[in-house]
Write a protein that holds these residues in place. Structure first.
Motif, PDB file in Angstrom:
ATOM      1  N   PRO A  35      47.194  55.161  52.927  1.00  0.00           N
ATOM      2  CA  PRO A  35      47.257  56.591  53.235  1.00  0.00           C
ATOM      3  C   PRO A  35      47.428  56.907  54.721  1.00  0.00           C
ATOM      4  O   PRO A  35      48.155  57.828  55.077  1.00  0.00           O
ATOM      5  CB  PRO A  35      45.930  57.145  52.716  1.00  0.00           C
ATOM      6  N   GLU A  36      46.775  56.140  55.588  1.00  0.00           N
ATOM      7  CA  GLU A  36      46.900  56.410  57.023  1.00  0.00           C
ATOM      8  C   GLU A  36      48.324  56.158  57.519  1.00  0.00           C
ATOM      9  O   GLU A  36      48.881  56.958  58.258  1.00  0.00           O
ATOM     10  CB  GLU A  36      45.896  55.572  57.817  1.00  0.00           C
ATOM     11  N   ARG A  37      48.901  55.050  57.112  1.00  0.00           N
ATOM     12  CA  ARG A  37      50.280  54.756  57.518  1.00  0.00           C
ATOM     13  C   ARG A  37      51.257  55.718  56.857  1.00  0.00           C
ATOM     14  O   ARG A  37      52.260  56.104  57.457  1.00  0.00           O
ATOM     15  CB  ARG A  37      50.643  53.317  57.192  1.00  0.00           C
ATOM     16  N   ALA A  38      50.977  56.124  55.607  1.00  0.00           N
ATOM     17  CA  ALA A  38      51.864  57.050  54.907  1.00  0.00           C
ATOM     18  C   ALA A  38      51.900  58.417  55.591  1.00  0.00           C
ATOM     19  O   ALA A  38      52.917  59.113  55.552  1.00  0.00           O
ATOM     20  CB  ALA A  38      51.434  57.197  53.449  1.00  0.00           C
ATOM     21  N   ALA A  39      50.806  58.806  56.234  1.00  0.00           N
ATOM     22  CA  ALA A  39      50.758  60.085  56.938  1.00  0.00           C
ATOM     23  C   ALA A  39      51.601  60.072  58.213  1.00  0.00           C
ATOM     24  O   ALA A  39      51.984  61.122  58.719  1.00  0.00           O
ATOM     25  CB  ALA A  39      49.311  60.441  57.277  1.00  0.00           C
ATOM     26  N   ASP A  40      51.906  58.879  58.726  1.00  0.00           N
ATOM     27  CA  ASP A  40      52.710  58.746  59.945  1.00  0.00           C
ATOM     28  C   ASP A  40      53.667  57.559  59.758  1.00  0.00           C
ATOM     29  O   ASP A  40      53.473  56.501  60.349  1.00  0.00           O
ATOM     30  CB  ASP A  40      51.795  58.534  61.150  1.00  0.00           C
ATOM     31  N   ILE A  44      61.847  57.653  57.944  1.00  0.00           N
ATOM     32  CA  ILE A  44      61.898  58.090  56.554  1.00  0.00           C
ATOM     33  C   ILE A  44      63.331  57.993  56.046  1.00  0.00           C
ATOM     34  O   ILE A  44      64.290  58.044  56.810  1.00  0.00           O
ATOM     35  CB  ILE A  44      61.366  59.528  56.357  1.00  0.00           C
ATOM     36  N   TYR A  45      63.450  57.811  54.759  1.00  0.00           N
ATOM     37  CA  TYR A  45      64.732  57.755  54.071  1.00  0.00           C
ATOM     38  C   TYR A  45      64.848  59.029  53.251  1.00  0.00           C
ATOM     39  O   TYR A  45      64.262  59.140  52.174  1.00  0.00           O
ATOM     40  CB  TYR A  45      64.792  56.527  53.154  1.00  0.00           C
ATOM     41  N   ASN A  46      65.557  60.015  53.770  1.00  0.00           N
ATOM     42  CA  ASN A  46      65.672  61.291  53.075  1.00  0.00           C
ATOM     43  C   ASN A  46      66.464  61.134  51.781  1.00  0.00           C
ATOM     44  O   ASN A  46      67.469  60.434  51.747  1.00  0.00           O
ATOM     45  CB  ASN A  46      66.381  62.324  53.947  1.00  0.00           C
ATOM     46  N   ILE A  47      65.991  61.797  50.747  1.00  0.00           N
ATOM     47  CA  ILE A  47      66.704  61.843  49.470  1.00  0.00           C
ATOM     48  C   ILE A  47      66.323  63.162  48.807  1.00  0.00           C
ATOM     49  O   ILE A  47      65.176  63.607  48.893  1.00  0.00           O
ATOM     50  CB  ILE A  47      66.367  60.627  48.577  1.00  0.00           C
ATOM     51  N   ALA A  48      67.296  63.802  48.198  1.00  0.00           N
ATOM     52  CA  ALA A  48      67.070  65.097  47.562  1.00  0.00           C
ATOM     53  C   ALA A  48      66.947  64.918  46.054  1.00  0.00           C
ATOM     54  O   ALA A  48      67.476  63.966  45.482  1.00  0.00           O
ATOM     55  CB  ALA A  48      68.235  66.040  47.880  1.00  0.00           C
ATOM     56  N   THR A 110      70.520  55.833  55.424  1.00  0.00           N
ATOM     57  CA  THR A 110      70.351  56.768  56.529  1.00  0.00           C
ATOM     58  C   THR A 110      68.860  56.960  56.744  1.00  0.00           C
ATOM     59  O   THR A 110      68.134  57.276  55.801  1.00  0.00           O
ATOM     60  CB  THR A 110      71.011  58.127  56.207  1.00  0.00           C
ATOM     61  N   VAL A 111      68.417  56.745  57.972  1.00  0.00           N
ATOM     62  CA  VAL A 111      67.003  56.901  58.291  1.00  0.00           C
ATOM     63  C   VAL A 111      66.830  57.986  59.339  1.00  0.00           C
ATOM     64  O   VAL A 111      67.722  58.241  60.145  1.00  0.00           O
ATOM     65  CB  VAL A 111      66.361  55.581  58.777  1.00  0.00           C
ATOM     66  N   THR A 112      65.671  58.609  59.306  1.00  0.00           N
ATOM     67  CA  THR A 112      65.318  59.629  60.282  1.00  0.00           C
ATOM     68  C   THR A 112      63.997  59.233  60.926  1.00  0.00           C
ATOM     69  O   THR A 112      63.035  58.921  60.224  1.00  0.00           O
ATOM     70  CB  THR A 112      65.159  61.010  59.601  1.00  0.00           C
ATOM     71  N   ASN A 113      63.956  59.242  62.241  1.00  0.00           N
ATOM     72  CA  ASN A 113      62.725  58.934  62.961  1.00  0.00           C
ATOM     73  C   ASN A 113      61.860  60.187  63.022  1.00  0.00           C
ATOM     74  O   ASN A 113      62.243  61.186  63.616  1.00  0.00           O
ATOM     75  CB  ASN A 113      63.044  58.455  64.377  1.00  0.00           C
ATOM     76  N   VAL A 114      60.694  60.128  62.378  1.00  0.00           N
ATOM     77  CA  VAL A 114      59.746  61.236  62.432  1.00  0.00           C
ATOM     78  C   VAL A 114      58.526  60.840  63.269  1.00  0.00           C
ATOM     79  O   VAL A 114      57.532  61.550  63.311  1.00  0.00           O
ATOM     80  CB  VAL A 114      59.310  61.698  61.017  1.00  0.00           C
ATOM     81  N   GLY A 115      58.635  59.704  63.934  1.00  0.00           N
ATOM     82  CA  GLY A 115      57.565  59.207  64.779  1.00  0.00           C
ATOM     83  C   GLY A 115      57.839  59.534  66.235  1.00  0.00           C
ATOM     84  O   GLY A 115      58.603  60.446  66.562  1.00  0.00           O
ATOM     85  N   THR A 116      57.250  58.774  67.121  1.00  0.00           N
ATOM     86  CA  THR A 116      57.443  58.954  68.558  1.00  0.00           C
ATOM     87  C   THR A 116      58.929  58.803  68.877  1.00  0.00           C
ATOM     88  O   THR A 116      59.559  57.828  68.452  1.00  0.00           O
ATOM     89  CB  THR A 116      56.624  57.900  69.333  1.00  0.00           C
TER      90      THR A 116
END
Length: 137
Positions: A35-40, A44-48, A110-116
């Motif tokens: 859970p801790e790693r999943a929160a940050d 991410i691999y966006n998919i609709a 396709t990946v998106t950086n949602v981290g630092t």
């Protein structure tokens, strides 16, 4: 999927309670949720949801069956075939039917950086004997 762990509390591969066979990703999936790693997650691999519905079309589900997942009417696009490997997931499996020699497949992720913002990431590829993988970039 990218933040799960695959070792148990004894630092051994997750076991299958129902079998004495060795386990692997097809037995335990992505692993245990952290859970801790999943929160940050970092990347991410966006998919609709529509991507999944189009994939169901490729599996020849009827419009009525897909409507159960869509929560309403959904019309499959014409001439659109989506393979499981086309879904934007952090992993994929390749089936080498009949001992294919010198075959090739191409998958795009396709990946998106949602981290630092200035973080760098390292790619990990597990390749079976006799197979080569090229990753770009």
């Amino acid at each position: 999927m990218t933040t799960a762990y695959t070792l148990n509390n004894k630092k051994s591969q997750i076991g299958d309670v129902d079998s004495s066979n060795s386990t692997g990703p097809f037995a335990y999936g992505s692993g245990h949720v952290d859970p801790e790693r999943a929160a940050d997650p970092g990347l991410i691999y966006n998919i609709a949801a529509e991507d999944y519905l189009k994939y169901l079309c490729s599996l020849n589900y009827t419009s009525d069956e897909i409507a159960l997942f869509a929560g309403g009417h959904f019309t499959c696009p014409k001439n659109t075939a989506i393979r499981a490997g086309d879904l934007n997931y952090p992993s994929f499996a390749v089936n080498f039917r009949g001992g294919v020699q010198n075959g090739s497949l191409e998958y795009k992720r396709t990946v998106t950086n949602v981290g630092t913002p200035t973080t760098s990431y390292a790619l990990q590829v597990e390749v079976p004997n006799g197979v080569s993988v090229i990753v770009k970039p």
